[in-house]
Design a protein around this motif. Structure first.
Motif, PDB file in Angstrom:
ATOM      1  N   ILE A 447       0.848  -1.186   0.000  1.00 36.69           N
ATOM      2  CA  ILE A 447       0.000   0.000   0.000  1.00 36.69           C
ATOM      3  C   ILE A 447       0.884   1.237   0.000  1.00 36.69           C
ATOM      4  O   ILE A 447       1.836   1.333   0.784  1.00 36.69           O
ATOM      5  N   THR A 448       0.568   2.168  -0.883  1.00 32.71           N
ATOM      6  CA  THR A 448       1.272   3.444  -0.902  1.00 32.71           C
ATOM      7  C   THR A 448       0.424   4.470  -0.161  1.00 32.71           C
ATOM      8  O   THR A 448      -0.719   4.757  -0.552  1.00 32.71           O
ATOM      9  N   ALA A 449       0.973   4.981   0.944  1.00 33.51           N
ATOM     10  CA  ALA A 449       0.236   5.937   1.765  1.00 33.51           C
ATOM     11  C   ALA A 449       0.293   7.330   1.143  1.00 33.51           C
ATOM     12  O   ALA A 449       1.282   7.707   0.505  1.00 33.51           O
ATOM     13  N   ASP A 450      -0.766   8.122   1.358  1.00 31.78           N
ATOM     14  CA  ASP A 450      -0.820   9.495   0.846  1.00 31.78           C
ATOM     15  C   ASP A 450      -0.247  10.501   1.833  1.00 31.78           C
ATOM     16  O   ASP A 450       0.233  11.561   1.448  1.00 31.78           O
ATOM     17  N   THR A 451      -0.311  10.140   3.127  1.00 29.97           N
ATOM     18  CA  THR A 451       0.176  11.040   4.168  1.00 29.97           C
ATOM     19  C   THR A 451       1.057  10.253   5.140  1.00 29.97           C
ATOM     20  O   THR A 451       1.291   9.053   4.947  1.00 29.97           O
ATOM     21  N   ILE A 492      -1.489   3.967  12.387  1.00 29.20           N
ATOM     22  CA  ILE A 492      -0.052   3.879  12.156  1.00 29.20           C
ATOM     23  C   ILE A 492       0.469   5.258  11.772  1.00 29.20           C
ATOM     24  O   ILE A 492      -0.070   5.912  10.875  1.00 29.20           O
ATOM     25  N   GLU A 493       1.527   5.670  12.456  1.00 29.56           N
ATOM     26  CA  GLU A 493       2.146   6.955  12.176  1.00 29.56           C
ATOM     27  C   GLU A 493       3.569   6.731  11.705  1.00 29.56           C
ATOM     28  O   GLU A 493       4.315   5.940  12.281  1.00 29.56           O
ATOM     29  N   ARG A 494       3.927   7.425  10.667  1.00 31.15           N
ATOM     30  CA  ARG A 494       5.262   7.274  10.096  1.00 31.15           C
ATOM     31  C   ARG A 494       6.317   7.850  11.034  1.00 31.15           C
ATOM     32  O   ARG A 494       6.288   9.037  11.363  1.00 31.15           O
ATOM     33  N   PRO A 495       7.265   7.025  11.477  1.00 31.05           N
ATOM     34  CA  PRO A 495       8.350   7.542  12.323  1.00 31.05           C
ATOM     35  C   PRO A 495       9.327   8.365  11.489  1.00 31.05           C
ATOM     36  O   PRO A 495       9.331   8.313  10.251  1.00 31.05           O
ATOM     37  N   ILE A 512       3.659  -0.947   3.833  1.00 31.83           N
ATOM     38  CA  ILE A 512       3.260   0.435   3.594  1.00 31.83           C
ATOM     39  C   ILE A 512       4.461   1.213   3.084  1.00 31.83           C
ATOM     40  O   ILE A 512       5.527   1.212   3.704  1.00 31.83           O
ATOM     41  N   ILE A 513       4.294   1.867   1.948  1.00 26.85           N
ATOM     42  CA  ILE A 513       5.329   2.735   1.401  1.00 26.85           C
ATOM     43  C   ILE A 513       4.911   4.167   1.703  1.00 26.85           C
ATOM     44  O   ILE A 513       3.860   4.628   1.258  1.00 26.85           O
ATOM     45  N   TRP A 514       5.727   4.847   2.489  1.00 27.02           N
ATOM     46  CA  TRP A 514       5.387   6.197   2.908  1.00 27.02           C
ATOM     47  C   TRP A 514       5.747   7.209   1.828  1.00 27.02           C
ATOM     48  O   TRP A 514       6.669   6.987   1.042  1.00 27.02           O
ATOM     49  N   PRO A 515       5.015   8.328   1.773  1.00 24.66           N
ATOM     50  CA  PRO A 515       5.294   9.347   0.742  1.00 24.66           C
ATOM     51  C   PRO A 515       6.635  10.042   0.982  1.00 24.66           C
ATOM     52  O   PRO A 515       7.151  10.068   2.078  1.00 24.66           O
TER      53      PRO A 515
END
Length: 515
Positions: A447-451, A492-495, A512-515
């Motif tokens: 999944i590619t996250a938007d935020t 889930i919050e991106r560190p 999850i792939i973060w932006p």
């Protein structure tokens, strides 16, 4: 009861510098060729030749040929004392005086000389309560393996370890002795040792017994199974002392692996590792040396995998919490072996001490992991028993095919990381793969996250503790956490400095792939 955690405190003897300057030092002397032995018959068994034939490997290999004796005789004429020989490395370890070093280096048949540290170190083993070994078979979901009566029957397993004190009277190993399935033993520290199971040579001489129990143990009276390879046959080698340790013990290991190959043994467990701890910093390994090629023991392990078709399963190491080291030890760094890390109970989260894969490698280390609360020494043999069952069900698989099956069954596949590799293997998935090698479990999602925030819906009936690995890149973990969902929602919050996060659910892994 003493628990051999293999988490070790290292103490050193101090040796005056003037004595060191005068004393001979130990080196590996590598020869340029095998002299006039190119047409000699390799000293390996018919079983070893048959293994190679079945695996599509060259039947006769130059690495099988012995070292050319005239080379050793020439060294002896220079007062060089040969200690160990390795036909695979085409090298000897030997003591060379400072006066003779340059003369040896100039010999036309010598291609390289490498220093080996011999300083002694004393290891103190921590004590604690006896761990619950049996729960790991539940963690790897071994029910279907046992349902199909897979127990490693017909498979020969080699174990290279410290010692096997008390093995004959160990209730969990009695069936092996009763069936005469101990096929051979070699003590490389005391070659004349005729009582390997009753002579206590060092204070942790039962370490190999516990490892063996985790490969093959079954206590009939209590109906308790510890390892999966209860029907296999065994060759045992003692190469490590523990009271007094030195890098030269790697030489014994290399001799042992060559011995096992000559007998046709395809599967080997070793819960030994070599890393840091020597007095002279110039002679220590560094974490950067854990590249699969800097240590002789890792080079030999790679030869075993590539040229001999051997499946070597190695404890990853227990320095994951040591800021001066942290990474896997040799030979767990060899690309061709299966390195096994350790997880906490009931989870795929890395336990604190379990060693990491170096982030500079371009391959996965450790390869896989499973539960052990007292050292990767006792997670590796679980995977060895698992591999023996795979060999029994499909003996035509190569070592690399077996490794692929085990990795594909891991709960994190295909998103491996340098904490636990492909995660915890699953016996049910392994059986499905063995019956349909192209089986697709459809267990992963990307999944590619938007935020920098992501919400995931969770099945509350399936999920309790959820493990998340936050990664700097596709492989290197920056941190892990275990979380509990709130009302079927996982927030889930991106560190900071995180590009990906791997979420390990019970039946699925999400990247999850973060932006």
């Amino acid at each position: 009861m003493i628990r051999f955690c293999c988490i070790l405190l290292i103490l050193f003897f101090s040796i005056p510098g003037d004595i060191l300057a005068q004393a001979p030092s130990r080196y590996w002397i590598t020869f340029a060729d095998k002299g006039q032995l190119t047409k000699s018959t390799p000293a390996v068994s018919d079983q070893a030749i048959n293994n190679r034939k079945n695996l599509g490997l060259p039947l006769h290999q130059s690495s099988d040929l012995p070292i050319y004796q005239p080379y050793i005789d020439s060294l002896a004429s220079l007062a060089v004392k040969t200690i160990h020989r390795s036909k695979w490395l085409n090298a000897v370890s030997a003591e060379i005086s400072p006066e003779s070093l340059e003369e040896v280096r100039s010999l036309p048949f010598v291609s390289a000389i490498d220093r080996v540290d011999q300083r002694l170190k004393v290891l103190n083993v921590l004590e604690g309560n006896s761990p619950d070994f049996t729960s790991v078979l539940d963690q790897i979901n071994a029910k279907e393996i046992k349902a199909q009566n897979l127990d490693g029957s017909g498979v020969k397993i080699g174990i290279i370890d410290v010692g096997y004190f008390g093995a004959r009277v160990n209730a969990s190993l009695k069936p092996i002795f009763a069936d005469d399935r101990v096929l051979g033993f070699r003590d490389y520290l005391q070659p004349g040792n005729s009582k390997p199971f009753s002579n206590l040579q060092s204070f942790s001489n039962s370490h190999g017994t516990t490892v063996w129990k985790m490969v093959a143990g079954y206590n009939k009276s209590s109906n308790t199974q510890y390892g999966l390879a209860t029907g296999a046959s065994y060759y045992l080698a003692r190469t490590d002392h523990t009271n007094y340790e030195y890098r030269g013990e790697e030489d014994f290991w290399i001799e042992a692996i060559e011995w096992l190959d000559s007998l046709g043994v395809r599967l080997v467990n070793t819960s030994l590792g070599y890393s840091l701890g020597f007095d002279d910093p110039k002679e220590n390994y560094s974490p950067e040396d854990m590249d699969g090629k800097s240590s002789k023991i890792s080079v030999a392990a790679q030869i075993a995998a590539d040229e001999k078709g051997m499946l070597i399963i190695v404890a990853a190491g227990n320095e994951g919490h040591d800021p001066n080291w942290r990474v896997v030890s040799a030979p767990a760094d060899a690309k061709g072996v299966i390195s096994v890390g350790a997880t906490v109970a009931g989870s795929c989260a890395k336990i604190r001490y379990s060693a990491l894969g170096p982030d500079f490698l371009n391959y996965v280390k450790p390869n896989i992991a499973c539960y052990s609360n007292n050292g990767t020494s006792f997670s590796a043999p679980i995977i060895t028993g698992l591999a023996a069952c795979i060999m029994q069900k499909n003996p035509d698989l190569t070592n690399y095919q077996i490794r692929e099956v085990i990795e594909r069954s891991g709960n994190l596949y295909p998103y491996a990381n340098n904490y636990v590799g492909y995660g915890v293997p699953d016996g049910d998935r392994i059986i499905k793969l063995l019956e349909d090698i192209d089986h697709d479990f459809q267990r992963s999602e990307q999944i590619t996250a938007d935020t920098d925030h992501f919400t995931l819906s969770i099945d509350s009936e399936k999920e309790e503790r959820i493990v998340i690995f936050h990664k700097k890149n596709s492989f290197a973990v920056s941190g892990q956490e275990e979380v509990i969902h709130q009302e079927n929602q996982l927030q889930i919050e991106r560190p900071e400095n995180c590009s990906r996060s791997t979420i390990a659910l019970r039946d699925k892994v999400i990247e999850i792939i973060w932006p």
